[in-house]
Design a protein around this motif. Structure first.
Motif, short mmCIF file in Angstrom:
data_model
loop_
_atom_site.label_atom_id
_atom_site.label_comp_id
_atom_site.label_asym_id
_atom_site.label_seq_id
_atom_site.Cartn_x
_atom_site.Cartn_y
_atom_site.Cartn_z
N ALA A 54 0.83 -1.21 0.00
CA ALA A 54 0.00 0.00 0.00
C ALA A 54 0.86 1.26 0.00
CB ALA A 54 -0.92 -0.01 1.22
N THR A 55 1.96 1.24 0.77
CA THR A 55 2.84 2.41 0.84
C THR A 55 3.51 2.67 -0.50
OG1 THR A 55 3.26 1.99 3.18
CG2 THR A 55 4.80 3.44 2.05
N GLN A 57 2.37 1.97 -3.43
CA GLN A 57 1.38 2.53 -4.35
C GLN A 57 1.13 4.00 -4.06
OE1 GLN A 57 -2.26 0.29 -4.57
NE2 GLN A 57 -3.01 1.43 -6.34
N LEU A 58 1.07 4.37 -2.77
CA LEU A 58 0.84 5.76 -2.41
C LEU A 58 2.03 6.65 -2.79
CD1 LEU A 58 -0.90 5.65 1.09
CD2 LEU A 58 -1.83 6.58 -1.02
N LEU A 59 3.24 6.19 -2.48
CA LEU A 59 4.43 7.00 -2.75
C LEU A 59 4.66 7.19 -4.25
CD1 LEU A 59 6.95 5.65 -0.08
CD2 LEU A 59 5.66 7.79 -0.03
N GLY A 61 2.29 7.24 -6.49
CA GLY A 61 1.08 7.73 -7.15
C GLY A 61 1.27 9.02 -7.93
N ALA A 117 0.25 1.59 -9.17
CA ALA A 117 0.26 3.04 -9.20
C ALA A 117 0.42 3.56 -10.62
CB ALA A 117 1.39 3.58 -8.32
N SER A 347 -6.12 9.22 -6.73
CA SER A 347 -5.81 7.92 -6.12
C SER A 347 -5.01 8.08 -4.83
CB SER A 347 -5.04 7.04 -7.10
OG SER A 347 -5.83 6.72 -8.22
N VAL A 348 -4.04 8.99 -4.84
CA VAL A 348 -3.23 9.21 -3.65
C VAL A 348 -4.07 9.78 -2.51
CG1 VAL A 348 -1.38 10.64 -2.68
CG2 VAL A 348 -1.02 9.42 -4.83
N GLY A 351 -6.52 7.10 -1.39
CA GLY A 351 -5.76 6.01 -0.77
C GLY A 351 -5.28 6.36 0.61
N ALA A 352 -4.85 7.60 0.80
CA ALA A 352 -4.41 8.03 2.12
C ALA A 352 -5.56 7.98 3.12
CB ALA A 352 -3.83 9.44 2.05
N ALA A 355 -6.21 4.47 4.10
CA ALA A 355 -5.19 3.93 5.01
C ALA A 355 -5.35 4.48 6.43
CB ALA A 355 -3.80 4.27 4.48
#
Length: 408
Positions: A54-55, A57-59, A61, A117, A347-348, A351-352, A355
């Protein structure tokens, strides 16, 4: 005469390939923590692998969105499928050779997260070039149905296959990504108009995407409302699980509760194109907030797991209609050269929120009783619903608006 989506060769290739990939992804997602737990016996290590996925994908994004707008989108999707297949193949071989390690699994999870991502904004940006504007809402809804169906079937398959052999769910994921890669080889995306750029700078391009999203008032407002709703609903989900256990609901019934979220999502996605046309933009968005505001407090009084499952299904029934309305509107008003960055930013942000929601739910159940935590979540959802109800921006929301940035 417009060709139906079912006869749109390019869309069906993309949809079918990704339907398979969704099944494989969900199978490996449920198997990953089981695998780490079986090898190490450590719940902390088990959670680490999913956290890395998950991290990553977020970083990735925001840079991914900019790269999607810079590079050939079909090639990005092909590269992502190939990279995921190679990463999963290495894990299957390691498991067959009894040589799997936590660092290896963490690396595989990071590759999968980065590839998603990149892939998701590339697919989103391609969609308006594959289907006519009049069918875009239906295509968005069918993609949502695809995800829900893949999650439901993949999760069931992943658990069953892991019981047969530890490597089996990951082999399924590997095969589905290979099939998705083959489908993409036959995909034909209409060429984009060339964009003259004197000098490319990734950080500047990311900044351009952030500014584009911020200057569009309707995107900014819907994103803010969706973030708050996702935050409190994901917190509510964890709180309800804790509450159900405290009230003696069996593990099997809790599993049915969780599955009903997917059932509501699938049914909602199938009826979303019709509801999108019938309700209109504002009601399509506001209805999901109103329904959650009315149904969330009911969980305070429900002690039967199957009734709670039905409540979950009703809660998620209208979410695909709101997502279809918002996504269609955003894709139509955003220039093609900016669509990857739009998808990456959204998405970011969402997604945050997804989370942070479980963390909020954990804190609420730590310091409050579970039934009181339900009421806190209900109040949070009611407050954002009140804002949605009176917001002039959302009341004027229309998929036919011109793509000219609003001033802040």
């Amino acid at each position: 005469m417009t060709t139906s989506l079912a006869r749109n060769r390019n869309y069906t290739l993309l949809w079918g390939g990704q339907a398979l990939a969704e099944v494989g992804f969900s199978a490996s997602l449920i198997a990953f923590p089981l695998l780490v737990l079986a090898i190490t016996g450590s719940p902390a290590a088990s959670g680490l692998v999913l956290a890395v996925d998950a991290t990553a994908q977020l970083l990735a994004g925001l840079p991914a969105g900019a790269l999607v707008d810079r590079w050939d989108r079909r090639r990005i999707m092909l590269a992502c499928e190939a990279a995921q297949a190679l990463a999963l193949g290495s894990l299957v071989l390691a498991l067959l050779g009894d040589a799997a390690s936590v660092p290896h699994m963490v690396a595989v999870a990071a590759v999968l997260g980065v590839c998603r991502a990149l892939f998701e904004p590339a697919e989103d940006a391609c969609l308006p070039r594959l289907v006519p504007d009049a069918q875009l809402a239906t295509a968005v809804a069918m993609n949502a149905a695809r995800s829900s169906l893949g999650q439901m079937s993949g999760t069931a398959l992943g658990g069953a296959l892991f019981a047969v052999a530890r490597w089996a769910p990951f082999l399924l994921d590997l095969v589905t990504h290979c099939l998705a890669f083959v489908a993409l080889l036959f995909l034909r995306v209409p060429p984009r108009e060339p964009v003259a750029v004197a000098e490319r700078h990734l950080l500047r391009e990311i900044g351009d995407g952030l500014r584009w999203v911020w200057r569009r008032r309707e995107i900014r407002v819907t994103a803010l409302c969706a973030v708050v709703l996702n935050l409190f609903f994901t917190a509510f989900y964890l709180v309800v699980i804790v509450l159900a256990e405290a009230r003696g609901v069996s593990s099997a019934a809790i599993g049915v509760m969780a599955a009903m979220l997917g059932v509501g999502g699938v049914v909602g996605a199938l009826i979303a194109p019709w509801l999108h046309r019938v309700l209109g933009p504002y009601v399509s968005i506001a209805a999901v907030f109103w329904v959650l505001t009315l149904l969330t407090p009911v969980a305070y009084f429900v002690s039967d797991g199957f009734v709670m499952g039905g409540l979950f299904a009703l809660m998620t029934l209208l979410a695909p209609t709101a997502n279809t309305t918002i996504s269609t509107h955003q894709l139509l008003l955003t220039p093609d050269a900016m669509r990857g960055r739009l998808s990456g930013v959204v998405s970011v942000v969402l997604g945050a929120a997804g989370a942070l929601g479980p963390a909020l739910g954990g804190l609420l159940t730590e310091f409050l009783s579970a039934d009181r935590a339900v009421l806190v979540c209900a109040v949070g959802i009611a407050l954002v619903t009140a804002f949605v109800t009176i917001s002039p921006t959302l009341r004027r929301y229309s998929a036919e608006q011109e793509g000219v940035p609003n001033e802040v």
